[in-house]
Structures are given as C-alpha cells and as structure tokens.
Design a protein around this motif. Structure first.
Motif, PDB file in Angstrom:
ATOM      1  N   SER A  33       0.898  -1.198  -0.104  1.00 61.08           N
ATOM      2  CA  SER A  33      -0.054  -0.030   0.019  1.00 61.08           C
ATOM      3  C   SER A  33       0.940   1.228   0.022  1.00 61.08           C
ATOM      4  CB  SER A  33      -0.865  -0.090   1.057  1.00 61.08           C
ATOM      5  OG  SER A  33      -1.671   1.089   1.352  1.00 61.08           O
ATOM      6  N   THR A  34       0.196   2.488  -0.118  1.00 59.62           N
ATOM      7  CA  THR A  34       1.081   3.595  -0.517  1.00 59.62           C
ATOM      8  C   THR A  34       2.420   3.824   0.306  1.00 59.62           C
ATOM      9  OG1 THR A  34      -1.109   4.298  -1.242  1.00 59.62           O
ATOM     10  CG2 THR A  34       0.743   6.033  -1.138  1.00 59.62           C
ATOM     11  N   PHE A  35       2.116   3.969   1.660  1.00 61.87           N
ATOM     12  CA  PHE A  35       3.226   4.147   2.416  1.00 61.87           C
ATOM     13  C   PHE A  35       3.484   3.033   3.418  1.00 61.87           C
ATOM     14  CE2 PHE A  35       1.649   8.384   1.507  1.00 61.87           C
ATOM     15  CZ  PHE A  35       2.751   9.012   0.846  1.00 61.87           C
ATOM     16  N   ALA A  36       3.298   1.936   2.967  1.00 64.16           N
ATOM     17  CA  ALA A  36       3.365   0.873   3.984  1.00 64.16           C
ATOM     18  C   ALA A  36       4.933   0.457   4.343  1.00 64.16           C
ATOM     19  CB  ALA A  36       2.922  -0.371   3.278  1.00 64.16           C
ATOM     20  N   PRO A  37       5.822   0.518   3.525  1.00 65.09           N
ATOM     21  CA  PRO A  37       7.122   0.222   3.776  1.00 65.09           C
ATOM     22  C   PRO A  37       7.762   1.070   4.817  1.00 65.09           C
ATOM     23  CG  PRO A  37       6.796   0.206   1.264  1.00 65.09           C
ATOM     24  CD  PRO A  37       5.902   0.846   2.077  1.00 65.09           C
ATOM     25  N   SER A  38       7.325   2.367   4.922  1.00 64.44           N
ATOM     26  CA  SER A  38       7.721   3.212   5.922  1.00 64.44           C
ATOM     27  C   SER A  38       7.402   3.079   7.264  1.00 64.44           C
ATOM     28  CB  SER A  38       7.497   4.653   5.349  1.00 64.44           C
ATOM     29  OG  SER A  38       6.167   4.778   5.611  1.00 64.44           O
ATOM     30  N   VAL A  39       6.218   2.442   7.369  1.00 67.12           N
ATOM     31  CA  VAL A  39       5.574   2.318   8.858  1.00 67.12           C
ATOM     32  C   VAL A  39       6.544   1.589   9.799  1.00 67.12           C
ATOM     33  CG1 VAL A  39       3.550   1.676  10.086  1.00 67.12           C
ATOM     34  CG2 VAL A  39       3.569   2.923   7.875  1.00 67.12           C
ATOM     35  N   PRO A  40       6.892   0.172   9.492  1.00 67.24           N
ATOM     36  CA  PRO A  40       7.770  -0.522  10.572  1.00 67.24           C
ATOM     37  C   PRO A  40       9.017  -0.075  10.577  1.00 67.24           C
ATOM     38  CG  PRO A  40       6.854  -1.996   8.936  1.00 67.24           C
ATOM     39  CD  PRO A  40       6.608  -0.616   8.182  1.00 67.24           C
ATOM     40  N   THR A  41       9.597   0.824   9.782  1.00 64.24           N
ATOM     41  CA  THR A  41      10.997   1.314   9.603  1.00 64.24           C
ATOM     42  C   THR A  41      11.163   2.543  10.074  1.00 64.24           C
ATOM     43  OG1 THR A  41      10.534   1.875   7.475  1.00 64.24           O
ATOM     44  CG2 THR A  41      11.581  -0.446   7.775  1.00 64.24           C
ATOM     45  N   TRP A  42      10.859   3.691   9.337  1.00 66.31           N
ATOM     46  CA  TRP A  42      11.123   5.255   9.825  1.00 66.31           C
ATOM     47  C   TRP A  42      10.422   5.576  10.756  1.00 66.31           C
ATOM     48  CZ3 TRP A  42      16.299   5.503   8.927  1.00 66.31           C
ATOM     49  CH2 TRP A  42      16.509   4.785   7.865  1.00 66.31           C
ATOM     50  N   LEU A  43       9.174   4.942  10.930  1.00 65.44           N
ATOM     51  CA  LEU A  43       8.022   5.542  11.906  1.00 65.44           C
ATOM     52  C   LEU A  43       8.181   4.597  13.057  1.00 65.44           C
ATOM     53  CD1 LEU A  43       5.213   6.516   9.402  1.00 65.44           C
ATOM     54  CD2 LEU A  43       6.896   8.110  10.399  1.00 65.44           C
TER      55      LEU A  43
ATOM     56  N   PRO B 191      15.359  16.749  31.745  1.00 65.04           N
ATOM     57  CA  PRO B 191      15.014  17.920  31.012  1.00 65.04           C
ATOM     58  C   PRO B 191      16.021  18.849  30.598  1.00 65.04           C
ATOM     59  CG  PRO B 191      13.912  17.633  33.036  1.00 65.04           C
ATOM     60  CD  PRO B 191      14.863  16.503  33.029  1.00 65.04           C
ATOM     61  N   ASP B 192      17.377  18.896  31.371  1.00 62.86           N
ATOM     62  CA  ASP B 192      18.336  19.755  30.739  1.00 62.86           C
ATOM     63  C   ASP B 192      19.413  19.021  29.567  1.00 62.86           C
ATOM     64  OD1 ASP B 192      19.773  17.672  32.108  1.00 62.86           O
ATOM     65  OD2 ASP B 192      20.689  19.033  33.715  1.00 62.86           O
ATOM     66  N   GLN B 193      18.731  17.793  29.190  1.00 65.30           N
ATOM     67  CA  GLN B 193      19.751  17.176  27.960  1.00 65.30           C
ATOM     68  C   GLN B 193      18.867  17.552  26.702  1.00 65.30           C
ATOM     69  OE1 GLN B 193      19.320  13.074  29.987  1.00 65.30           O
ATOM     70  NE2 GLN B 193      21.680  13.184  29.632  1.00 65.30           N
ATOM     71  N   PHE B 194      18.058  18.396  26.485  1.00 67.74           N
ATOM     72  CA  PHE B 194      17.588  18.496  25.193  1.00 67.74           C
ATOM     73  C   PHE B 194      18.540  19.746  24.624  1.00 67.74           C
ATOM     74  CE2 PHE B 194      14.154  16.528  27.330  1.00 67.74           C
ATOM     75  CZ  PHE B 194      13.854  15.640  26.265  1.00 67.74           C
ATOM     76  N   PRO B 195      18.475  19.726  23.253  1.00 61.86           N
ATOM     77  CA  PRO B 195      18.116  18.776  22.263  1.00 61.86           C
ATOM     78  C   PRO B 195      18.911  17.499  22.632  1.00 61.86           C
ATOM     79  CG  PRO B 195      19.344  20.406  21.188  1.00 61.86           C
ATOM     80  CD  PRO B 195      19.318  21.087  22.860  1.00 61.86           C
ATOM     81  N   TYR B 196      18.247  16.458  22.325  1.00 57.95           N
ATOM     82  CA  TYR B 196      18.778  14.933  22.693  1.00 57.95           C
ATOM     83  C   TYR B 196      18.926  14.192  21.369  1.00 57.95           C
ATOM     84  CZ  TYR B 196      19.668  10.723  25.029  1.00 57.95           C
ATOM     85  OH  TYR B 196      20.301   9.341  25.513  1.00 57.95           O
ATOM     86  N   ALA B 197      20.054  13.821  21.072  1.00 54.95           N
ATOM     87  CA  ALA B 197      20.095  12.977  19.832  1.00 54.95           C
ATOM     88  C   ALA B 197      20.095  11.476  20.458  1.00 54.95           C
ATOM     89  CB  ALA B 197      21.539  13.325  19.227  1.00 54.95           C
ATOM     90  N   THR B 198      19.408  10.630  19.706  1.00 50.57           N
ATOM     91  CA  THR B 198      19.037   9.401  20.047  1.00 50.57           C
ATOM     92  C   THR B 198      19.935   8.403  19.188  1.00 50.57           C
ATOM     93  OG1 THR B 198      17.550   8.779  18.585  1.00 50.57           O
ATOM     94  CG2 THR B 198      16.605   9.869  20.547  1.00 50.57           C
ATOM     95  N   PRO B 199      20.378   7.237  19.713  1.00 50.62           N
ATOM     96  CA  PRO B 199      20.994   6.356  18.893  1.00 50.62           C
ATOM     97  C   PRO B 199      20.301   5.780  17.828  1.00 50.62           C
ATOM     98  CG  PRO B 199      20.281   5.320  21.035  1.00 50.62           C
ATOM     99  CD  PRO B 199      19.956   6.673  20.942  1.00 50.62           C
ATOM    100  N   VAL B 200      18.798   6.499  17.414  1.00 50.43           N
ATOM    101  CA  VAL B 200      18.202   5.766  16.368  1.00 50.43           C
ATOM    102  C   VAL B 200      17.987   7.087  15.588  1.00 50.43           C
ATOM    103  CG1 VAL B 200      17.243   3.354  16.933  1.00 50.43           C
ATOM    104  CG2 VAL B 200      16.427   5.513  18.197  1.00 50.43           C
ATOM    105  N   ALA B 201      18.882   7.830  15.397  1.00 52.75           N
ATOM    106  CA  ALA B 201      19.185   8.812  14.251  1.00 52.75           C
ATOM    107  C   ALA B 201      18.103   9.882  14.481  1.00 52.75           C
ATOM    108  CB  ALA B 201      18.743   8.187  13.154  1.00 52.75           C
TER     109      ALA B 201
END
Lengths: 160, 261, 788
Positions: free
Chosen positions: C329-339, C408-418
């Motif tokens: 379906s239109t956006f199916a591959p993005s759902v379990p990956t990038w979202l 709260p004082d760690q934002f902006p916070y870069a996660t290990p998942v990009a």
C-alpha cells in the motif's frame, strides 16, 4: 409501489420497491442525506431516525413498513427559526462531534433517550448509546453533551 | 439485496394465506433478516409483514401466566412485562434501543439464533409457543441452532410464560455483536428449578439438567460449585474457546441464582 | 485582544452543518447520468485465475460494461510511495499492485472484475453471472512460515515473501550485542501488535466524472490528501496530466490513516468514467471496507532490554516481523521502519539500540498506516518490556522509568536511532499523571475492589512520538518518493476578510475553526473574518495533506509564513498611508500604528488600499494582498506524555472494566484546548479498542474471521470511561513558528500499554503470575491466562 410519509412534519411521497430501505428512500428519493449509512449489519446507528416517535435504524427497515408513518430525521431537529435545537446546541457547545458522520444518529438516539428519561445518569446514557458507534470522540464529549442537553451540571461528570 | 414482493396483511389468516406461496417468508422486526438479505444470503420471493396484525402485539398477564404476542417488540416486553421482571430485564438487554423497537419475540424464537437471548427464557420458563396451528412446549420447540419445530408457513402468534417464583438472566456479551457469548436463564418454580443456556452450545439453547437437579434441592450458588460443565459440544470461536464458554455457563448460573435471592 | 485567537476554545463552525444534516460527504454527491460499479471481489485468499467469462454478465439488464484486468493493460499499477533499503543496501522487493487482479488472486477482497450498470442492483445481479475458473493455492498467512525456505510465494516473480530485512542502525549491532553480554539483567518479551481495521464511520466512496469538452477528469473521493491522490493516480496509474485532473475530497467522515492511500477503486472510477463517458460511482459497504481498506499494525516482535547493576538501561534490541499484506500500500514500507525504528529510544537514555524489521508478504489485505503508524508498535514493545522489567527486578515501574528518562536539561537530545528530540520534559508529565490519577490512593481503591470480589490494577506508560513529517530532503534520503512540505495561500479581500487555501485536509480535526484562530491572533482581527478552503485540488495549492499529526505543525506553519508575508506587505502599505517609515509600523489588534505616535490606520483601510491603489506605492510594490507559502519543516516534532490506566478484572469471566484513564501530554503550544482534548479522547478510545476489543483475524486459509461489526469489536460508549486529560506541561517545539507539536495520534500511541500493564498488575497483585497477554485483552484471553 408508491410510498407516502410524513417526514419532519411534511407529507412526502415517492416510488419504492419492496426491497427499498427506509434509509435509501430518505437519502435517494427524498434527498435527505443527513441520514448516513455506516454499516450493513445494523450495528453502527449512523442511520438512526424516529418512526412514529420510536428510534429505529432506517437501514434495517423497509420503507414499505413505514408507509403512512410519521418520520423524524436530523434535518427536522433544528428550531423553527433555523437555530440549533437543544441537543444539537449541546453537541456543539461540548465538542460532541468531530468528523460528523455518526452525529445525526447520535442526536436522534439522544433525543429518544431524553424523551423517556429527562435526567439520565452517565451509565444510562452510555447504555442507551449501545447501538451508536463513534470512532472520533471516545464518547467522552457525546456523553457530556447529552448530560448538558438534559440540563444537568456537566462539570459534575467524572474526570472533569 | 434481491427484490421481492412486499405484503402487509392485517390478520393472521391473511398472513397464513400469503405465506403459502413458494419462497414466501414472514417478516417480523427484520433485525436479523434484513442484514442477511443485504448479503444476498436469503432470497424470498415475497415478504409477509406481521407487524400490521394488531392481534399479534401486546403483553398481558393472568392466572400466573404472562402472554406475549408474537409480533411484540422487545421494547414493549421490557416496558410491560412487569409481572415477570426477569423476562422484562432480558428484553431490555437485547441489541440496542433501536433494535428493541423493531425486533420481536416471535422473530427471535422462529430464527433460534444460538446466541439469541429469548430462547433461554422460553426454555427455562417451560413456555408454550403458540402458533396459528397449534401450541408447542418449549422443550419440544428448540431443535438445534436455527432449527425449530415450526413448519413452513407456520406463524408464532404468541408465547405463554408461566411466571416463576424467582428468576434471573445473566447475559455475558460477545464483545462485537453484543449477542450473548453465553447467557444463562434460571427460573425457580414450585415444582423445581429450570436452567437454560444460550450462546454456548453447538446445539443451540439447552437445559443444564445437572444444575437444575442440584438447585431444585438447594437453591443457592453453592449447590452447583461441585459441578463441571462438559466443553465437548461448546462453541469455540474468535471470541472464546469451548472451555471458556463452559466456564461461563457455571459462573453465570451461580450469579443468576445469587441474583434471585 | 482578538476574539477567538490562540488559546481560546471557540465552538466549531463546521458543527452547524454536521448537526443539521447538511454536511456534504462524497456519498451525498450524485451526478447526472451516473452509473454504479459493483466490484466482484475474491472470496479465496490465493488462487490462479484460469479464465473469467463475463459474456453472460455483459448481456444482463442495465449493464454498461464488465471490466477485467484486460481493460487495464495500458495503465500502471498502484504506486508505492516509499522505498526502503535493506540491511545489505539493496532496495526492497516491490511487486506490481494492479487495479484488477492479473492472473492471480492474492487476498480475500481483491477485485477480480467490475460491473458498471445503471443501478447498483443491476450491477450486483450481473456480477453473479460472471464465471470464474480458479485454481486455489495454499494461503500464506503466518509471517514466520512465509519467510521459511520453500514457502509458497505470494508473488511468483519475487525471490521470496521477504519484502525487506532492515537493520537499524546496522553499524551499532555489534556494540549492542556486546552490551547485552555485559548486562547484569536482561528482560525479554515476545509480543504481537494486533492487526486492526481503522473503521472511520464513513466508508470509502469514489465518484469519477469525465468532461469531454475539455478532456478533463474529476474524482470525488473520501481522502485525507486530494493532491497526493491526484499526483499518484494521474502520474503513475492513469497517465492524466495534473492540469486535466481534479480531485475533490469534500466532507470526509474520519480517516485515521486509512484514507491517505491511493486505492484501486479511485483509479477505477476515474478510468471507467472516461471510458464510458458517464459518471461512475462506488460506495463501499462496511463489509467491503473490511476487506479493501488498508489494515493497520500487525507486528510480531521480540524485544530485549539490558540493564546494569544500578538498573540503568544499557542497551535495547528488537526483532520484528511486519505484515505488508499481499501488496505494498502507498506508505506501507515506511511504517515499520522509519516511523517505528526511529522511536525505539522512547523517553529513555538507552545508549545502544538495534532494531531489525522483516517485512513480509502474505495473502492478506495490505497493511499501512493507522493512527500512530509505527509509533504505537514501538511504544507498546518498549513500555510493556519496561513494565515487565520492573516486575522482574521488584522495583516501582514509575521509578524505573523516571530513573532512565532523558533529563529536562539534556535537550536537544540525539538518540542512538538517528533522531534529535528538540524539547521535552518527561519528568513533568509523569509527575502530573501520577498526581491526577491519584496513584497515592490506589491501595485503598484496590482494597475496596477486592471487597467486591474484583481485581484492581494500575498501569503506566510513557510515550514519545514523531509528528509533523518532515524535512523533505531527509525523508527523500530515507526512501520517500514524495516531498513532505505543506502549503497555504492566504488571500486577503479588499474589505479585510481573509480566505486561506490550505493543502491540509480536515476530516474531523476542526481546521475550519482552529486555523482562523492563528490568523486572528497574528493580525488582531476576529477569527470570524477568516475562512478556510480545503479539499479541492482546483482551488488549493499543492499540498501533502493531513496525517501523522502534521496539520497544524506543518500546514499551520505554512499558513503562518504566508500570513507573515501578508503582514510585511501590509506594513509597507500602512507606512505609505501613514507617511512613516516601514520599520516604525506596528500591528496590534487590527491597527497599524506608528510607534511612539497616536497615528494609526485600520486593517480594513490597508486591505482596501491594496485593491483600490489610488494612494499607493505602485513604484515599489504590487497591488493586491495574497501570498503563498510552502513550509518544509526542519525536523519532526516530538510530543510526549504519561498515561495511567486503572482497571478492574472479573476473575470469574476475565472481563476487564476500564475505570479511570489519565492522560498527561506535552503537545507544546496549544491553539484550541477543546479540540486538543477531543483528539486525546478519541485517540485513547481507539487505543482502548486495540488493547481490549479489536482484532482483525484470519484463519489459516486466509479467510477474514472478523469481517463485520458482528465479529470486529468496535469500542462502544459503555467500554470507555470519562478520560482525564491534561496538557499543561508544555515544552514548545523550537523549530516551527507556532511552537506546536501535534496531538492527533498521541492517545492511540500511549494508551494500549497502559491498559495492558494495568491488567497484568491486577493479575499479579492477586496471585496470578502472568507475564504477558497479547492484545486484545478479551475476556476469554484474560480468563485463559489466569487459568492456564
């Protein structure tokens, strides 16, 4: 066959087959598209109207069964001056609708409840809405709106 | 749906005559029939509406018997069967308010859906099903799911319920349809207790005779605590296994007895 | 102060038409000479089509034409809008998705033929006369079996049923595994995120129309994004240039994701209307919807969390099988990956994360985004696993969470998942929820329940989500085949009223009420002076539509930018009228004034001057006052919150009653509190539905067991309690001009784990040692867990 009904106080007539449902007749023959079709198993209640003062699912009744009857639909719920009726106004005041699709059925169900039970409890309201499905509101504001339409204190509703 | 001829007689005799046509079917509230017809699973040539026959509608009570006209809607029974409160309560739990305004007792009993509520009340009450042709005892009437003793073209004109000393219906709803996943009707009469179960069995509504015996001897929830319900013939589906339904039969029976107190 | 500006809760203006039966939904549209289509849909899951004989059907009364795949040989398949690259750097396997089944049936409900006739009854009658010769094939249903060697293939031209095997972040895998080896405690949980059907109350409808005089096509459709449908259908399927194609999505009765996608029925009606030179209408029945609307969720996952001796999360890894259904379906591959993978850090500081997702083709209806789309699946795994972890360690689940929160004082916070969370304060929403839910008083309530023979439990869940999708250049790198900006044209009329043409689409969200609040606030005029136009490609700028809680954050920001341009130009006009320097002009309460003086000119005088430019700086600016902006966000937004659910379990039947539900959300700034609260109510309602009621189930032959409301349990009024909502914890988004984050999906994301955690708490407190129950927690499943 020819069918005659009183709809929202006006006599209306049109042609129907045996299989013509009341909902189909209202929507297609009379152009009253406020009555909606949301399912085909008589569960969702979007098609709720009143026939001779009783709440029915118009998609689960042949129009021939309503020949000569007095039918009320969402189009007849406003005040004569066009302003929203008490229940409609309460739905707007309390954000009791989002996409609007189930709303006509909800308003008709609520009207039927309040006629029999002018001051329903929260539990009674929820029980009465058993046959009306809403996917948008989580029912919270619908229950509030019906409470308010019955003149009850809405802040008294739990969790407010 | 397929088209059909619609007729609306005003007497039972006219209805019976109209039903003699091949593929003619009676139409009562239509709350089950119409959805079936939408799926094109049913193709009557003619539908004979019973809702215009005044004789078939109404609730009356006399001599310890509650009589309900065959085309009486559930809402009317809920409102007017005050002499048999458990029956009124059962009627008030069927479907939803709109369904209760259309659906009728005769339609429900004629269809004999294995998950319908009314069959349990009729069977537990030892009711008599009255038709245009005869009277049928409930014990003889229910013959398995969607199967009854009715002949082609036979119309239920009324149901006679002996009013019990105490009764209660416990309905456990199937979460989607809100039919009974399992429902138990317990009725206590001077000559014994009857327990009828709907929703649970592949054979449709049935009497749980072991519980009846135990409860006739001792009408208390404890009386059935030692009993087990065999799950062999129970329905197993998306909403519950056979073992689960067997459990519900026992739990709901106990609750119905407790509620009778 | 303007009436009904930002922060006010005016009544919704769209309500009046909905409450009086005057809404205009697609099924309310009937065109002159209209024909009706009935789709003959597959009643088997997997089969070879040997032949289709339509000759008898063609001759039936009223039939205009019977279409099969042969009629569509010259047009394209339905396009997939997102290409995922697998862990080896290879593109996903992408099968053709035909309008009408070509040679093979791949799921129950797939269109096999289509009858167009003068009435729907005649079309259905004729469809029964179509003769199909099929050879049934084994159905591929179970995902793990589907990817085993030798499994029956859904698509013969693909190498296997594996669409892709995605690793994220693949480079971190070794370090994650090493952290697990060093862990002092590891919690493992296997779970299913149940397949759902979105079920907006309005079923889908499409009406195709063709105008011979200018060779143009119009499609009326139940869509969340008419421009996307125009682009996909015009460019990729039917080959109609955009200037010859208009797509209209009028009032739409709910979407929840399932009305994002471009469906076969839309292309069919547009195509058939042109072929037959008459309008063609399709109205889905609910039964058809169950087997033709894209489904949602359907993940089978294993998640593990590693902790050090001090209960700090040191690593997390997951392995998920994600069902794609029979086609993409239109956006199916993005759902379990990038979202989904990008959200696996949740609210926590876990330094090392590895996510593996195997997307699998099966003989089922295609699966795509449904309210939350990927984020509910991530949140559910994480919050269930953290809860299990707390039980294993014997620590308070709230405190284990708090200990591992990003501070709260760690934002902006870069996660290990990009991803980089710009703002948040998870401690604040946790504290707020604990307070509102009266967690301190729980023991007394539990004792009271016990006295009534009921088992009471309390469950907590936190969530983080990513909304407002998102920078086009980034999503392009990730495989999106579309841009993800939003557009707005702000047209100021001569007498000062404003019309906003937006690419966002409202199907319940109330944009017609909330968007004017923003402009009212910026200019200082009444919101009633502003009208919103949406839903028609003929009169709105190219926009990407409404999904992923993006309308205000992206569409609202586009409107904000366009309004800024309006204000800048209006200030120039005002400066001319006031004979002052532009830099001295201030706009407040609808008046332009020269700072430090009492000279002013009203909004309406400036707008009139723009269109009657007699006294006007024509040498430096053009007449008129209309501006367009396309806003492309710099980042996702990151709403977050804490949800607490309190339940009672009936030991005899396993029935769960939800007694209390508390939602403390951080949505950043809030434009209309009433509508935000309504969105949370609705989301929580759907989340309770997923957790307790809803289950889209197939049998092993690929027959849909829950194919109507008789078996698919929709939440009803009696299933959901009043919901306590709070949005007072606000850490505004730093990168959009409104500081807003998005509120549409949060409720559906945060609520399922809270409910499941609550039921497990009730069981474990009362002597039933149960680790996990898969959703939905139906009475029979809960009873079975207690009695196994």
């Amino acid at each position: 066959m020819k069918i005659s009904l009183t709809v929202n106080g006006k006599t209306m007539s049109g042609e129907a087959e045996g299989r013509t449902l009341l909902s189909t007749f209202l929507r297609e023959e009379l152009g009253l598209t406020g009555t909606h079709i949301g399912c085909d198993t008589s569960q969702c209640g979007a098609c709720t109207v009143h026939v001779n003062g009783k709440q029915v699912k118009s998609c689960t009744m042949f129009v021939a069964e309503a020949d000569g009857a007095d039918v009320s639909t969402i189009e007849g719920m406003a005040n004569t001056d066009g302003s929203l009726g008490v229940i409609q106004q309460a739905f707007q005041d309390h954000h009791g609708l989002q996409c609007g699709f189930c709303t006509p059925g909800m308003v008709m169900a609520a009207a039927s409840l309040l006629e029999k039970n002018p001051k329903p409890s929260e539990a009674e309201i929820r029980h009465h809405l058993e046959g009306n499905i809403c996917r948008c509101t989580g029912y919270h504001n619908i229950v509030k709106a019906i409470m308010a339409a019955s003149g009850q204190e809405v802040p008294a509703v739990a969790a407010e | 749906m397929y088209n059909f001829e619609f007729v609306k007689p005003s007497s039972v005799d006219e209805a019976v005559a109209a039903l003699r046509d091949e593929d003619a079917q009676p139409l009562s509230g239509g709350q089950t029939l119409i959805p079936t017809m939408k799926q094109r699973l049913n193709q009557p040539s003619k539908l004979v509406s019973l809702t215009g026959i005044a004789d078939l509608v109404g609730v009356s009570s006399s001599g310890g018997v509650l009589s309900v006209g065959g085309a009486t809607p559930h809402a009317t029974v809920a409102a007017e069967a005050g002499d048999y409160p458990a029956l009124a309560a059962l009627a008030g739990q069927i479907g939803d308010p709109a369904v209760r305004n259309r659906g009728t007792i005769g339609g429900s009993l004629a269809n004999n859906d294995p998950a319908a509520c009314y069959p349990s009340a009729a069977l537990a009450s030892g009711a008599t099903i009255v038709t245009n042709a005869r009277e049928i005892a409930a014990d003889d009437y229910f013959q398995g799911m969607f199967t009854t003793a009715l002949d082609e073209g036979e119309i239920i004109t009324g149901v006679k319920f002996p009013i019990p000393q105490a009764a209660n219906y416990q309905k456990f709803e199937q979460p989607a349809s809100r039919f009974a996943l399992t429902g138990v009707f317990v009725a206590k009469y001077a000559d014994g207790v009857r327990v009828a179960v709907t929703g649970a069995s592949n054979d449709g509504v049935f009497r749980w005779t072991e519980a009846e015996e135990a409860l006739s001897a001792n009408f208390s929830p404890n009386a059935i605590s030692g009993l087990t319900v065999a799950s062999d013939d129970m329905i197993s589906d998306l909403h519950g296994s056979a073992a689960y339904r067997a459990n519900l039969v026992k739990v709901l029976t106990g609750r119905a007895v407790a509620a009778c107190a | 102060m303007p009436k009904d500006g930002i922060g006010a809760s005016p009544k919704r203006r769209e309500d009046v038409r909905f409450l009086t039966g005057k809404g205009r939904y697609t099924d309310d549209i009937n065109l002159n000479g209209q024909l009706y289509v009935h789709f003959l849909r597959a009643d088997v899951a997997h089969a070879t089509i040997n032949s289709i004989d339509t000759s008898a059907a063609e001759g039936m009364p009223g039939v205009a034409h019977v279409f099969t795949s042969k009629d569509f040989e010259a047009v394209g398949g339905l396009p997939c809008g997102w290409q995922v690259t697998d862990k080896h750097g290879q593109p996903m396997q992408e099968p053709k998705h035909p309008i009408i089944a070509e040679g093979k049936i791949r799921h129950v409900g797939e269109i096999v033929a289509a009858v167009v006739a003068d009435t729907l009854g005649n079309a259905r009658d004729a469809a029964e006369a179509i003769e199909l010769d099929l050879t049934e094939l084994p159905a591929v249903i179970d995902m793990k079996k589907a990817v085993q060697d030798g499994a029956t293939k859904v698509h013969d031209d693909l190498t296997s049923n594996l669409c892709y095997d995605w690793g994220f972040v693949e480079e971190n895998k070794a370090a994650v595994d090493e952290a697990f080896e060093k862990a002092s405690h590891v919690t493992t949980l296997e779970l299913v995120n149940n397949r759902l059907v979105a079920n907006p109350m309005e079923p889908r409808v499409a009406v195709g129309d063709y105008a011979q005089h200018d060779d143009s096509s119009t499609l009326y459709t139940t869509s969340q994004n008419p421009h996307v449908i125009r682009l996909l259908m015009g460019a990729f399927v039917l080959g109609i240039p955009e200037h010859k194609l208009r797509v209209v999505a009028p009032d739409v009765g709910g979407g929840f994701g399932t009305k994002i996608f471009h469906y076969a029925e839309e292309a069919f009606c547009t195509f058939a209307a042109k072929q037959l030179r008459r309008p063609v209408k399709w109205t889905s029945s609910r039964s058809e919807a169950f087997m033709s609307d894209a489904h949602g969720r359907d993940h089978v996952s294993k998640i593990q969390i590693a902790l050090d001796a001090d209960n700090n999360f040191t690593a997390l890894r997951t392995e998920t099988y994600a069902n794609m259904g029979a086609y993409l379906s239109t956006f199916a591959p993005s759902v379990p990956t990038w979202l989904h993978g990008t959200l696996m850090a949740g609210n926590y500081r876990t330094p090392l994360i590895y996510v593996n997702v195997k997307a699998v083709f099966t003989n089922t209806v295609p699966v795509d985004a449904y309210r939350g789309a990927g984020r509910p699946e991530a949140t559910y795994q994480l919050e269930r696993c953290v809860d299990k972890c707390a039980r294993e360690l014997g620590v308070d689940p709230a405190e284990l969470r708090r200990q591992n929160f990003i501070k709260p004082d760690q934002f902006p916070y870069a996660t290990p998942v990009a991803v980089e969370y710009d703002t948040g304060n998870y401690h604040a929403t946790l504290d707020k929820a604990l307070e509102l839910a009266d967690v301190a008083g729980f023991d007394a309530r539990a004792a009271e329940s016990k006295a009534r023979g009921k088992l009471r439990g309390l469950g907590i869940s936190n969530y983080i989500e990513a909304c407002g999708i998102a920078p086009s250049n980034l999503v392009g790198q990730l495989g999106a085949r579309a841009g993800l900006y939003e557009s707005a044209t702000v047209r100021v009329n001569a007498t000062g009223g404003i019309v906003v043409m937006t690419g966002s689409h409202s199907h319940g969200q109330g944009h017609e009420t909330t968007f004017p609040q923003v402009i009212a606030d910026m200019i200082g005029i009444d919101a009633s002076q502003v009208e919103i136009v949406h839903g028609d490609t003929a009169n709105t700028p190219m926009g990407m539509g409404t999904y992923g809680s993006r309308s205000l954050a992206v569409g609202g920001s586009a409107m904000f930018r366009a309004t800024e341009k309006i204000i800048n130009k209006a200030k120039k006009i005002a400066a001319h009228l006031l004979e002052a320097s532009e830099t001295d002009i201030e706009l407040k309460d609808g008046q332009f004034s020269v700072s430090g003086t009492d000279k002013s000119v009203a909004w309406g005088d400036v707008t009139l001057a723009a269109y009657v430019p007699h006294n006007y700086p024509l040498d430096s600016i053009e007449p008129g006052l209309e501006e367009t902006a396309f806003y492309d966000p710099a980042n996702f937004t990151y709403p977050s919150g804490t949800y607490i659910c309190e339940v009672e379990v009936d030991e005899g039947t396993g029935k769960v009653d939800v007694l209390n539900f508390t939602a403390a959300d951080d949505f950043g700034n809030v434009v209309n509190p009433m509508i935000v609260e309504g969105q949370v109510h609705g989301g929580v309602g759907q989340g309770i539905g997923q957790a307790m009621l809803e289950n889209c189930a197939y049998d092993e032959d690929g027959q849909l067991l829950s194919a109507s409301y008789m078996d698919y349990a929709m939440p009803r009024a009696s299933d959901i309690p009043m919901i306590t909502v709070d949005h007072s914890c606000q850490t505004p988004c730093t990168h959009n001009p409104l500081g807003v984050k998005g509120c549409g999906e949060a409720g559906a994301i945060g609520s399922p784990p809270a409910l499941v955690n609550a039921v497990l708490d009730a069981l474990n407190r009362n002597g039933h040692a149960v680790d996990h129950i898969d959703m939905p927690l139906s009475p029979s499943r809960v009873w079975s867990a207690m009695n196994s």
